[in-house]
Design a protein around this motif. Structure first.
Motif, mmCIF file in Angstrom:
data_model
loop_
_atom_site.group_PDB
_atom_site.id
_atom_site.type_symbol
_atom_site.label_atom_id
_atom_site.label_comp_id
_atom_site.label_asym_id
_atom_site.label_seq_id
_atom_site.Cartn_x
_atom_site.Cartn_y
_atom_site.Cartn_z
ATOM 1 N N ASP A 191 0.774 -1.244 0.000
ATOM 2 C CA ASP A 191 0.000 0.000 0.000
ATOM 3 C C ASP A 191 0.802 1.288 0.000
ATOM 4 N N GLU A 192 2.080 1.239 -0.341
ATOM 5 C CA GLU A 192 2.856 2.473 -0.202
ATOM 6 C C GLU A 192 3.984 2.546 -1.229
ATOM 7 N N GLU B 135 4.903 -1.044 8.412
ATOM 8 C CA GLU B 135 5.537 -0.195 9.423
ATOM 9 C C GLU B 135 4.897 1.188 9.582
ATOM 10 N N PRO B 136 3.547 1.271 9.586
ATOM 11 C CA PRO B 136 2.964 2.563 9.979
ATOM 12 C C PRO B 136 3.358 2.852 11.423
ATOM 13 N N PRO C 39 7.428 4.005 5.327
ATOM 14 C CA PRO C 39 6.296 3.303 5.938
ATOM 15 C C PRO C 39 4.984 3.692 5.288
ATOM 16 N N SER C 40 3.957 2.919 5.577
ATOM 17 C CA SER C 40 2.658 3.128 4.961
ATOM 18 C C SER C 40 1.961 4.354 5.529
ATOM 19 N N GLY C 41 1.091 4.929 4.704
ATOM 20 C CA GLY C 41 0.221 6.000 5.172
ATOM 21 C C GLY C 41 0.261 7.277 4.377
ATOM 22 N N THR C 42 1.241 7.451 3.453
ATOM 23 C CA THR C 42 1.352 8.734 2.749
ATOM 24 C C THR C 42 0.967 8.671 1.277
ATOM 25 N N GLU D 104 12.679 14.448 2.845
ATOM 26 C CA GLU D 104 12.930 13.977 1.479
ATOM 27 C C GLU D 104 12.441 12.542 1.298
ATOM 28 N N TRP D 105 12.498 11.738 2.383
ATOM 29 C CA TRP D 105 12.068 10.340 2.284
ATOM 30 C C TRP D 105 10.618 10.238 1.828
#
Length: 1015
Positions: free
Chosen positions: A87-88, A234-235, A92-95, A188-189
């Protein structure tokens, strides 16, 4: 055993097979992607996770990306494989690759920061940040509260919240504390955006809109079919890239969270916030309330939101959480770990590096899976193990996880391309672009059969060990004087150490064969109950409950349910020092050994060594399936074999499942008696087997120490040093290629690319750069004592370069001579004109910002001496390391050839293998393959493949890309192989080449064993 189970074991389908992270890390080509899907299927893989990764040159979730997704889903469907989603963009997931936080501050990571000031600074604070504000609610950024406090270092003695009027009175011993709600700086990541606010359900819903819904629009008709589910990676609540200033301490927060906290606890958190940071009389309760409520909010906001969306859209929700293995850090970034698994359909873990130490990581996940009836448990595994990682390593790590309750593998990673920095992305690669890929089906078949076996019935565990996270909540504060690196925050290292002690207790119980599940208090509050003198958590039932040492507090719901359990006759065992409960069935112990003695009556298995003690090297999983049982045994020791006696408290006729072939046969060494069944087992290192030990006559044959051999790939000389010059200037000094690239790009004003972890390439490679077009020349030198015939040169992106050997053009590639070495982007060309003595290869190009300079490789029929000169290959190889025999950088298999004269086949004939350094070992006798050897140093029954008279035995020792690609110039082998390992700092650098030894390391013997006649 049912007929259908036997058939599954012989031919396990894709459902039970592995699902590697397929790292999409270059310019994606649908045809190449489809080709790789087919190669995965041929290698026994069941499916894959589509995973954006460093080096991606196709826009994430763009039109081309989605066309590629549709292509691989269609191919997977055709082949009966499973195409899982990830999902990413990286992790880590979420953005959604930065799209979510780009929506504004509501979607960006927020924190409450604390600043310690002198009281004289109140006037400035009021004028600059307080005057004119009509509200101090937590739905807007800025100052939320201020306090007058008496403190000494990290200790707090008194604290009062001030009203923040223009004039405030302070005593001479007080300091001013200012609390602000702030938004993290960008990183930047995250493609120049802040981390996401995972405490905000609207942020998570935007994430679903930007990612999951876009996939649903394109391939939604395959959800629940070819596309079973989606992985979240890894959210967290506290991303390591979040930043609020050098001197800003902070804790996770979101707009409006104060009202949520008040609903749960009944009070205003801002009234007591300083006690979370400082240590004082109220600190532990405030911290427990904060971390407990933040865990609940995070679980509801992120995991429940996504889990419910997946449920509604026929997808399985899977993934893993950040820092599962570190007790203090896990709370800092998750609140708690175990409660979040309830919303995952396939709970998962992350177990990296070549180790079997993280019992806590595995048990947190597999315990919830058992308690809440989740049949599959996924492990993201094998990352960071390096290019030298072997099949034996896969088995050692995999078996250990499976015996603890995992039953699906997700290999980290299957690299789409090895070009440039990609080959350094936490290797190895589980894809076509490693030389041992044609052997991969052996591991896939083994673990697929193991997955079939370990999904039968239910695991039997009688002991519930409570997880001490509520105690950790009370101990985890935050320095009021600024946050250093996350892992070095004031209270984190000590709590991580406490977690290591807890991990040690789990390992002790498991190795004593007193297997246990972990119990999370939040889940116990919802799913726990006493029932008929046993303690239930969801679907699991336990005979005993254990509290670990240092567990100073229990949640009220836990106390109530444990007291009920003890009133029904159940026992709680607590290791001192620990919280106490007033009941005669509450038993305290001082040591682990004393605990083991108390738990003896809950034992379901004995696994004893020759001295009658429990054999700590052997781990087990026992499952009840219908009216029978499944037992899995693992020797976790990599150095020695084990002979053991296994005793179970029921009678049975054991049958052995050969996980190499899927065949099932009755175990010959067992005995049924009044106390149950006993089995005598012999377990090779990292393996298992059963034998009948009878008096025997033995005829031994020892094979020569020098053996004929053949190579199945050309030998290699890696050229990793060069000189360079730009625009005809003077030549540089000799240096490693990565150093040359670093210097060139610095001089041309280009971003660094010798490390991973920066902005994705698709964001910038398509733009012209002012430094483009400078004429670059690179020289590589080597010496030849013998001139090889038909040598080739392998260069990444060969077409970008003009190539000259010893002052003469080396020729051009044409479609007729197009070939590749290991990876299709390692293109080769014939290299004629090599001469005795020194040779010089010149590469030249008009350098561009999108180019990546890498080592080059000579390949052909030659040897490489210890001082790195081209020589003739040896006629025979000696027993021992082949890197010392002309095969320094060789990437392939060595086939050792033996002859054996068999005098008769009525005997049991064993091929006794010594220690062999290899990815794996395959043996063929008279051209017929024998079962794959994971590690050598074993005894293989070979009588059925032999014939009377002369026999040809071929031992294929499979190497790896490690000695071809490094890392080379290190003082010692890295524990964690990652991109920086290939570019060591001076203190870690060594001029010599650090190589992995490969080869047969001892004598090979053949034993003919006959049963001794009765006397």
């Amino acid at each position: 055993m049912r007929k259908e189970l036997r058939e599954k074991l012989r031919n396990p389908d894709a459902y039970y097979r592995s699902l590697p992270f397929w790292a999409w890390n270059g310019k994606l080509d649908p045809e190449e992607l489809v080709r790789q899907v087919r190669l995965m299927q041929e290698a026994g893989v069941g499916g894959f996770f589509i995973h954006s990764r460093d080096g991606l040159e196709t826009e994430y979730l763009g039109t081309e990306w989605m066309e590629c997704v549709k292509a691989v889903v269609a191919e997977a469907k055709k082949l009966g494989m499973y195409a899982w989603l990830y999902d990413e963009d990286r992790w880590p997931s979420g953005t959604a690759g930065g799209r979510v936080p780009a929506g504004g501050d509501a979607y960006r990571c927020k924190g409450l920061t604390l600043e310690v000031l002198g009281t004289s600074e109140y006037s400035r604070l009021y004028e600059e940040e307080i005057r004119g504000r009509s509200s101090f609610s937590d739905d807007r950024n800025g100052v939320l509260a201020a306090y007058a406090a008496r403190v000494n270092g990290d200790e707090i003695f008194s604290c009062r919240r001030i009203s923040m009027q223009e004039k405030e009175a302070f005593t001479g011993h007080e300091v001013l504390l200012a609390v602000r709600l702030e938004v993290s700086a960008p990183s930047e990541w995250f493609n120049h955006e802040a981390p996401p606010d995972n405490l905000n359900p609207d942020c998570v819903k935007r994430f679903l809109e930007e990612t999951h819904e876009k996939y649903r629009a394109v391939i939604g008709e395959e959800f629940g079919k070819t596309v079973p589910g989606i992985f979240t990676d890894e959210p967290s609540l506290h991303d390591r890239h979040a930043f609020f200033g050098e001197k800003r301490s902070w804790i996770p927060w979101t707009y409006g969270y104060g009202a949520y906290f008040r609903t749960i606890t009944g009070y205003d958190f801002l009234d007591v916030l300083p006690w979370l940071y400082f240590n004082g009389e109220k600190s532990e309760q405030v911290r427990r309330d904060y971390w407990g409520s933040i865990t609940k909010r995070y679980s509801e906001s992120y995991f429940r939101t996504i889990g419910e969306w997946c449920e509604k859209n026929n997808l399985l929700f899977t993934g893993h959480f950040l820092q599962e293995d570190k007790m203090g850090l896990a709370v800092r970034v998750n609140g708690a770990v175990m409660p979040h698994y309830r919303y995952q359909h396939v709970p998962g873990i992350d177990l990296l590096c070549e180790q079997t130490e993280e019992y806590l990581t595995v048990k947190q996940c597999t315990s919830v899976a058992r308690q809440l009836g989740k049949k599959q448990v996924l492990t993201e595994t094998y990352g960071c193990t390096g290019w030298e990682f072997t099949f034996e390593g896969q088995k050692w790590i995999g078996d250990w996880q499976y015996v603890l309750g995992v039953n699906r593998r997700c290999q980290h990673l299957a690299l789409y391309s090895l070009r440039g920095c990609r080959k350094r992305d936490y290797p190895p690669s589980f894809n076509y672009n490693t030389n041992w890929w044609n052997k991969n089906r052996h591991t896939e078949d083994y673990f697929a059969r193991l997955s079939v076996l370990l999904e039968q019935g239910e695991a039997l565990r009688e002991i519930l060990l409570l997880h001490p996270v509520s105690t950790v909540w009370g101990k985890l504060g935050c320095s009021p004087y600024g946050n250093p690196l996350r892992r070095q925050e004031r209270d984190v290292p000590g709590l991580n150490q406490y977690g290591e002690c807890f991990n040690g207790l789990i390992a002790f119980l498991v190795r004593k064969h007193l297997d246990c599940d972990l119990g999370d208090e939040m889940l116990i509050g919802e799913f726990g109950a006493a029932h008929n003198g046993r303690f239930r958590v969801g679907e699991a039932s336990y005979g005993a409950v254990v509290l670990p040492s240092g567990m100073e507090v229990l949640l009220p719901e836990t106390v109530e349910k444990l007291m009920d359990y003890m009133e029904q006759g159940g026992y709680v065992y607590a290791m001192e020092p620990c919280v106490t409960l007033e009941n005669p069935h509450f038993i305290t112990v001082k040591t682990e050994e004393e605990l083991a003695e108390k738990l003896e009556k809950y034992r379901t298995i004995h696994i004893e060594n020759g001295e009658g003690a429990e054999c700590a090297d052997v781990l087990y999983q026992l499952r009840k399936s219908g009216d029978g049982y499944v037992l899995f045994l693992v020797n976790n020791n990599r150095d020695r074999a084990v002979d053991a006696k296994v005793a179970l408290p029921f009678c049975a006729v054991p049958e052995e499942v050969d996980l190499g072939s899927g065949e099932v046969c009755e175990t010959p060494i067992y005995h049924n008696g009044s106390s149950g069944v006993t089995l005598s087992v012999h377990l090779d290192r990292t393996g298992s087997a059963a034998y009948l030990l009878k008096p025997c006559q033995v005829r031994e044959t020892v094979f020569p120490k020098e053996l004929p051999y053949r190579l199945d790939r050309p030998n290699i000389l890696t050229l990793d040093f060069c000189c360079y010059r730009l625009d005809g200037e003077n030549w540089s000094e000799k240096m490693e290629v990565w150093q040359a690239q670093q210097q060139i790009r610095e001089r041309l004003g280009m971003r660094r690319i010798h490390y991973n972890g920066l902005e994705q390439r698709y964001k910038w490679i398509g733009r012209n750069h002012p430094g483009d077009g400078h004429f670059l020349e690179l020289t590589f030198e080597f010496e030849a004592e013998e001139v090889p015939e038909n040598a080739v040169l392998a260069v990444e992106r060969l077409a970008d370069f003009q190539i000259v050997l010893n002052g003469k053009p080396a020729g051009n590639r044409t479609p007729d001579t197009c070939a590749w070495l290991l990876d299709r982007e390692f293109e080769t060309m014939p290299l004629s004109g090599i001469q005795r003595g020194r040779n010089r290869i010149l590469l030249s190009c008009d350098y561009r910002n999108d180019m990546e300079l890498e080592n080059i490789y000579l390949a052909g029929h030659f040897g490489v001496s210890g001082d790195r000169k081209l020589t003739a290959l040896p006629q025979k190889l000696c027993i021992g390391d082949w890197t010392r025999q002309g095969l320094i950088h060789y990437c392939g298999s060595v086939h050792y050839m033996l002859e054996y004269d068999c005098t008769g086949r009525e005997a049991e004939i064993l091929l006794v293998l010594p220690k062999i350094k290899a990815v794996c070992v395959e043996i063929r006798i008279n051209e017929k393959p024998c079962p794959l050897c994971w590690n050598g140093e074993s005894e293989l029954s070979v009588g059925k493949w032999l014939k009377t008279g002369k026999n040809i035995i071929e031992i294929e020792v499979v190497g790896s890309p490690r000695n071809m690609m490094g890392p080379f110039h290190l003082k010692e082998k890295p524990y964690n192989t990652h991109d920086a390992s290939f570019c060591p700092p001076p203190e870690a650098y060594c001029e010599a080449y650090l190589l992995t030894p490969w080869g047969i390391m001892g004598e090979i013997r053949m034993l003919e064993i006959k049963e001794r006649a009765d006397e």
